[in-house]
Design a protein around this motif. Structure first.
Motif, PDB file in Angstrom:
ATOM      1  N   GLU A  72      22.879  11.562  10.902  1.00 15.85           N
ATOM      2  CA  GLU A  72      24.011  11.486   9.964  1.00 15.85           C
ATOM      3  C   GLU A  72      24.316  10.043   9.571  1.00 15.85           C
ATOM      4  O   GLU A  72      25.427   9.718   9.170  1.00 15.85           O
ATOM      5  N   GLY A  73      23.323   9.189   9.684  1.00 16.90           N
ATOM      6  CA  GLY A  73      23.509   7.797   9.289  1.00 16.90           C
ATOM      7  C   GLY A  73      23.774   6.890  10.483  1.00 16.90           C
ATOM      8  O   GLY A  73      23.956   7.342  11.617  1.00 16.90           O
ATOM      9  N   LEU A  74      23.801   5.600  10.203  1.00 18.56           N
ATOM     10  CA  LEU A  74      24.033   4.597  11.246  1.00 18.56           C
ATOM     11  C   LEU A  74      25.493   4.633  11.656  1.00 18.56           C
ATOM     12  O   LEU A  74      26.390   4.353  10.854  1.00 18.56           O
ATOM     13  N   ARG A  75      25.757   4.983  12.925  1.00 18.44           N
ATOM     14  CA  ARG A  75      27.140   5.092  13.376  1.00 18.44           C
ATOM     15  C   ARG A  75      27.455   4.181  14.563  1.00 18.44           C
ATOM     16  O   ARG A  75      28.608   3.877  14.828  1.00 18.44           O
ATOM     17  N   LEU A  76      26.427   3.757  15.295  1.00 18.06           N
ATOM     18  CA  LEU A  76      26.647   2.857  16.434  1.00 18.06           C
ATOM     19  C   LEU A  76      25.846   1.582  16.205  1.00 18.06           C
ATOM     20  O   LEU A  76      24.610   1.614  16.128  1.00 18.06           O
ATOM     21  N   LEU A  77      26.536   0.475  16.079  1.00 18.04           N
ATOM     22  CA  LEU A  77      25.906  -0.825  15.824  1.00 18.04           C
ATOM     23  C   LEU A  77      26.122  -1.716  17.042  1.00 18.04           C
ATOM     24  O   LEU A  77      27.257  -1.901  17.496  1.00 18.04           O
ATOM     25  N   TYR A  78      25.030  -2.260  17.572  1.00 20.57           N
ATOM     26  CA  TYR A  78      25.076  -3.129  18.759  1.00 20.57           C
ATOM     27  C   TYR A  78      24.622  -4.519  18.343  1.00 20.57           C
ATOM     28  O   TYR A  78      23.554  -4.689  17.745  1.00 20.57           O
ATOM     29  N   LYS A  83      17.789 -12.383  20.914  1.00 17.57           N
ATOM     30  CA  LYS A  83      16.784 -11.411  20.478  1.00 17.57           C
ATOM     31  C   LYS A  83      16.117 -10.722  21.660  1.00 17.57           C
ATOM     32  O   LYS A  83      15.885  -9.518  21.646  1.00 17.57           O
ATOM     33  N   ALA A  84      15.794 -11.504  22.681  1.00 14.20           N
ATOM     34  CA  ALA A  84      15.098 -10.927  23.838  1.00 14.20           C
ATOM     35  C   ALA A  84      15.945  -9.846  24.499  1.00 14.20           C
ATOM     36  O   ALA A  84      15.425  -8.828  24.962  1.00 14.20           O
ATOM     37  N   LEU A  85      17.270 -10.045  24.529  1.00 13.97           N
ATOM     38  CA  LEU A  85      18.161  -9.040  25.112  1.00 13.97           C
ATOM     39  C   LEU A  85      18.159  -7.773  24.266  1.00 13.97           C
ATOM     40  O   LEU A  85      18.224  -6.656  24.797  1.00 13.97           O
ATOM     41  N   ASN A  86      18.052  -7.921  22.957  1.00 13.73           N
ATOM     42  CA  ASN A  86      18.044  -6.754  22.075  1.00 13.73           C
ATOM     43  C   ASN A  86      16.854  -5.845  22.358  1.00 13.73           C
ATOM     44  O   ASN A  86      16.984  -4.622  22.433  1.00 13.73           O
ATOM     45  N   ALA A 107      16.844   1.752  16.345  1.00 13.72           N
ATOM     46  CA  ALA A 107      16.045   0.725  15.663  1.00 13.72           C
ATOM     47  C   ALA A 107      16.559  -0.656  16.034  1.00 13.72           C
ATOM     48  O   ALA A 107      17.723  -0.818  16.434  1.00 13.72           O
ATOM     49  N   VAL A 108      15.667  -1.654  15.907  1.00 12.95           N
ATOM     50  CA  VAL A 108      16.018  -3.050  16.182  1.00 12.95           C
ATOM     51  C   VAL A 108      15.784  -3.856  14.911  1.00 12.95           C
ATOM     52  O   VAL A 108      14.744  -3.720  14.255  1.00 12.95           O
ATOM     53  N   ARG A 109      16.763  -4.692  14.548  1.00 17.38           N
ATOM     54  CA  ARG A 109      16.623  -5.545  13.365  1.00 17.38           C
ATOM     55  C   ARG A 109      16.953  -6.978  13.765  1.00 17.38           C
ATOM     56  O   ARG A 109      18.104  -7.334  14.010  1.00 17.38           O
ATOM     57  N   THR A 110      15.912  -7.815  13.896  1.00 15.38           N
ATOM     58  CA  THR A 110      16.080  -9.243  14.194  1.00 15.38           C
ATOM     59  C   THR A 110      15.157 -10.027  13.280  1.00 15.38           C
ATOM     60  O   THR A 110      14.469  -9.456  12.425  1.00 15.38           O
ATOM     61  N   GLY A 111      15.104 -11.330  13.471  1.00 12.22           N
ATOM     62  CA  GLY A 111      14.193 -12.155  12.686  1.00 12.22           C
ATOM     63  C   GLY A 111      12.741 -11.837  12.948  1.00 12.22           C
ATOM     64  O   GLY A 111      11.865 -12.185  12.145  1.00 12.22           O
ATOM     65  N   ASP A 112      12.433 -11.175  14.071  1.00 13.25           N
ATOM     66  CA  ASP A 112      11.046 -10.820  14.399  1.00 13.25           C
ATOM     67  C   ASP A 112      10.623  -9.472  13.818  1.00 13.25           C
ATOM     68  O   ASP A 112       9.456  -9.107  13.898  1.00 13.25           O
ATOM     69  N   THR A 113      11.563  -8.724  13.235  1.00 12.08           N
ATOM     70  CA  THR A 113      11.241  -7.391  12.717  1.00 12.08           C
ATOM     71  C   THR A 113      10.373  -7.508  11.475  1.00 12.08           C
ATOM     72  O   THR A 113      10.674  -8.287  10.566  1.00 12.08           O
ATOM     73  N   SER A 114       9.300  -6.730  11.420  1.00  6.08           N
ATOM     74  CA  SER A 114       8.375  -6.800  10.285  1.00  6.08           C
ATOM     75  C   SER A 114       9.020  -6.239   9.019  1.00  6.08           C
ATOM     76  O   SER A 114       9.956  -5.443   9.073  1.00  6.08           O
ATOM     77  N   GLN A 115       8.481  -6.656   7.855  1.00  2.00           N
ATOM     78  CA  GLN A 115       8.991  -6.164   6.583  1.00  2.00           C
ATOM     79  C   GLN A 115       8.843  -4.657   6.478  1.00  2.00           C
ATOM     80  O   GLN A 115       9.704  -3.969   5.916  1.00  2.00           O
ATOM     81  N   SER A 135      21.323 -11.489  11.762  1.00  6.47           N
ATOM     82  CA  SER A 135      20.753 -10.348  11.040  1.00  6.47           C
ATOM     83  C   SER A 135      21.856  -9.454  10.481  1.00  6.47           C
ATOM     84  O   SER A 135      21.694  -8.859   9.414  1.00  6.47           O
ATOM     85  N   LEU A 136      22.989  -9.342  11.180  1.00  5.06           N
ATOM     86  CA  LEU A 136      24.124  -8.593  10.643  1.00  5.06           C
ATOM     87  C   LEU A 136      24.611  -9.238   9.350  1.00  5.06           C
ATOM     88  O   LEU A 136      24.879  -8.550   8.349  1.00  5.06           O
ATOM     89  N   TYR A 137      24.716 -10.547   9.342  1.00  4.78           N
ATOM     90  CA  TYR A 137      25.118 -11.278   8.134  1.00  4.78           C
ATOM     91  C   TYR A 137      24.144 -11.002   6.994  1.00  4.78           C
ATOM     92  O   TYR A 137      24.550 -10.766   5.844  1.00  4.78           O
ATOM     93  N   LEU A 138      22.844 -11.027   7.294  1.00  7.02           N
ATOM     94  CA  LEU A 138      21.836 -10.791   6.254  1.00  7.02           C
ATOM     95  C   LEU A 138      21.905  -9.362   5.726  1.00  7.02           C
ATOM     96  O   LEU A 138      21.723  -9.129   4.525  1.00  7.02           O
TER      97      LEU A 138
END
Length: 697
Positions: A72-78, A83-86, A107-115, A135-138
């Protein structure tokens, strides 16, 4: 306020708790009191020491809430600052979710996440997203905004690592933008619930206000102090005469190696990346086999994960790490932490030593090896304060206008917004709660091209400010500008290190080292040797060179600086120790400060030497000023205090300006945590003391 446990909150998370428990996770009994607060929908801050399971406690209720309605969509944001902790959190979540038979998508979204992965999560939104502040800002400044509209719960982990920095102010504004975005939906369930997780901090109420933006928040203090077994170790009779080499290292290496052999898994913490590489290399040379690997932020993510897994599986007994392993990464059954040099703050010392005995109720065992005598003094005081739990007070930065300017450009890139609405949005972030309308308009003036000086005339305006309509909007290119300059972590000018012929990323090197390097040279990175094949505009292409000696890289960077509170305690300890008889001073150092006998004797000798040389010891009540001529006859002045580089840096600048204006002298100054050194090449006599002591008011 404190929150007591209720049956409803505990029952709600029972299914998730059982699944996590089956995998051997400890039952976070003291943290269960946080579940009723989270279940109530109120903003919540859970404060607990490292290794107590607070991340698990925060996720349990959220997972129970989502399990029956996946997709039902993204509902929990951590959000976590590391990055290593993520990736560690993602790995620890997937197993229990499988045990529950849950279809929740993580899912994980950091600077290391592929396009490819980034595009995939935009097409099919995950239920749980794990990300970083940047990444949240981006995401808020891109098409990812659509994915964030459905967020109901926000978990902010390791809050203590960012609350006292500009990075925290940047995150606070991102959270307010997220809240505004979710409130713009057609069906609005209310504000995003914020769940903050923090190691023990002081004052807890201030951290709570940072998390909630000054709104009401439930404070859950599960802070039972962990039992510590910490000792300061000096493997020399006299640190003034370390041996034939003139270095203490030949005495430290064997001691650390022996400790590694006596324990199953050891993390050795150091304060810079170069030392991490050098120490891992020397331990391996001394052991005549690979027993240690380096772990730091300049290693590629794949390399870091590889060495973490080697330690967890017991295939390698030692990691030499910087702050990259300092936060809440689960490193398994680490039974010893060695800290080389003082950890520089009580909070950092507790965080690092807490990596050992990471389970509830386990003893955290640590050994600290000072590098020099002043470092020994600091280490002694840090350990005393660690045992007492006397962490430094967190000070929240107020109104960092550079951070505000960055967010204003990002907001304008997506929409036209009224200045009134913008001001309301910014005031919601605790760092900017007292931002005046005049301050905001000054920032808008600058961004719109009204600069205070002609020197800035060539800078292109970033926004359009319609003063008549009271609205602002972005100029063309505003989005690209906002995305390319995201965050407050400075661009350090690092070159990526990649395997030649299209291979993977190995890590990164400082641009100054790359400038001095040549093709064919070898260097160590991650305790492995690499040969430089080619240096391009922004990359160093390498091939493996196993068994070949290599240069140890260096990286430029500033240390964190000693907190003022710690400096004051160091000064007080120095003053009290020199006033005691030698037997009583030695007894205090061994019992109260946890020094071994050699460390205690070395520290007492150091303080007595200072007393004899200048007649006084720098303390919380005494500033020592030394004047002398150097080898070429120039005057030099040393101002010695224990208050730290954060005090000494502005002090040195103020003294430089005063000497130039009052005496016409050009002063060259250096500062450190222990004082200020001033070089006066044109002075016929040293300046009077009153010109060197600055009234801080």
């Amino acid at each position: 306020m404190a929150v007591s446990a209720s049956r409803g909150g505990a029952r709600a998370a029972s299914g998730s708790r059982a699944a996590f428990g089956r995998r051997g996770s400890p039952r976070p009994a003291r943290l269960e009191q946080g579940w009723p607060a989270i279940a109530s929908g109120k903003h919540t801050l859970i404060q607990a020491p490292t290794g107590s399971g607070k991340t698990l406690a925060a996720f349990l209720y959220g997972i129970d809430k989502l399990t029956d309605s996946p997709g039902e969509g993204l509902r929990l944001l951590y959000v976590s600052p590391l990055k290593a902790l993520n990736y560690d959190v993602e790995r620890n979540l997937r197993g229990p979710l499988a045990g529950l038979g849950s279809k929740l998508n993580v899912a994980v979204r950091t600077g290391d996440t592929s396009q490819r992965d980034r595009a995939a999560m935009l097409r099919e939104h995950p239920d749980i997203l794990i990300t970083t502040p940047e990444s949240l800002y981006l995401l808020l400044t891109s098409r990812g905004r659509e994915m964030l509209q459905s967020v109901e719960t926000l978990i902010l982990d390791e809050v203590h690592a960012v609350a006292g920095t500009k990075r925290g102010a940047h995150l606070a504004l991102s959270v307010e933008r997220l809240d505004r975005l979710t409130m713009s939906r057609d069906q609005v369930p209310g504000h995003v619930q914020r769940v903050g997780l923090s190691a023990t901090q002081r004052p807890m109420e201030e951290i709570g206000r940072f998390v909630s933006g000054g709104r009401p928040i439930e404070l859950v203090d599960a802070g039972r102090a962990k039992e510590l077994d910490v000792k300061v170790v000096v493997p020399l009779d006299d640190m003034r005469e370390p041996g034939e080499t003139g270095s203490i290292w030949p005495s430290i290496y064997p001691e650390i190696l022996e400790l590694v052999k006596q324990h199953r898994s050891t993390i050795v913490f150091v304060n810079n990346r170069r030392l991490a590489e050098r120490l891992a290399l020397r331990l391996n040379d001394l052991a005549e086999r690979e027993i240690a690997r380096a772990h730091h932020g300049s290693l590629a993510r794949e390399q870091r994960i590889e060495v973490e897994e080697l330690l967890k599986k017991g295939e390698i007994p030692c990691l030499v790490a910087t702050s990259s392993l300092e936060l809440g990464i689960d490193m398994g059954a680490v039974d010893l932490v060695v800290q080389v040099e003082s950890p520089k703050s009580v909070a950092r010392g507790l965080q690092r030593v807490g990596r050992a005995g990471h389970e509830l109720g386990a003893v955290s065992r640590g050994r600290i090896f000072p590098k020099f005598r002043a470092d020994l003094l600091e280490s002694a005081v840090v350990v005393e304060r660690m045992q007492a739990g006397a962490i430094e007070e967190t000070v929240i930065p107020r109104n960092p206008l550079d951070v505000l300017a960055q967010h204003v450009v990002a907001i304008c890139a997506d929409e036209e917004i009224s200045v009134d609405e913008l001001h309301d949005l910014v005031l919601g972030a605790y760092n900017f709660a007292d931002l005046s309308r005049v301050q905001l308009e000054n920032v808008l003036d600058m961004l719109a091209g009204r600069y205070p000086s002609d020197e800035f005339a060539e800078l292109r305006p970033r926004i359009v400010w319609d003063r008549t309509g009271g609205v602002i909007r972005g100029r063309s290119g505003a989005r690209q500008l906002a995305v390319q300059n995201a965050g407050t972590i400075p661009d350090r000018g690092l070159y990526g290190v990649h395997l030649i012929d299209g291979g993977g990323r190995v890590g990164e090197l400082d641009e100054e080292m790359v400038y001095e390097a040549r093709a064919g040279q070898t260097f160590t990175l991650g305790a492995s040797t690499w040969r430089i094949e080619e240096i391009t505009r922004d990359r160093v292409l390498v091939s493996p060179a196993p068994g070949v000696p290599g240069l140890i890289p260096f990286w430029k960077g500033e240390g964190p600086g000693r907190p003022y509170e710690l400096g004051e305690s160091i000064g007080r300890a120095s003053r009290e120790l020199v006033a005691l008889s030698e037997p009583k001073a030695l007894e205090r150092l061994t019992k109260q400060h946890s020094l071994d006998e050699q460390a205690a004797q070395n520290l007492l000798t150091f303080l007595n030497d200072q007393q004899k040389a200048t007649g006084a010891v720098p303390s919380d009540r005494t500033v020592v000023v030394e004047r002398f001529r150097d080898e070429i006859g120039d005057w030099r002045v040393c101002i010695l205090t224990p208050f730290g580089a954060r005090v000494h840096a502005p002090w040195a600048m103020a003294v430089g300006i005063r000497l130039r204006d009052a005496l016409g002298l050009e002063a060259q100054s250096l500062w450190s945590d222990d004082g200020i050194a001033i070089h006066l090449p044109d002075a016929d006599a040293p300046p009077p003391t009153e010109e060197l002591i600055v009234d801080p008011t």
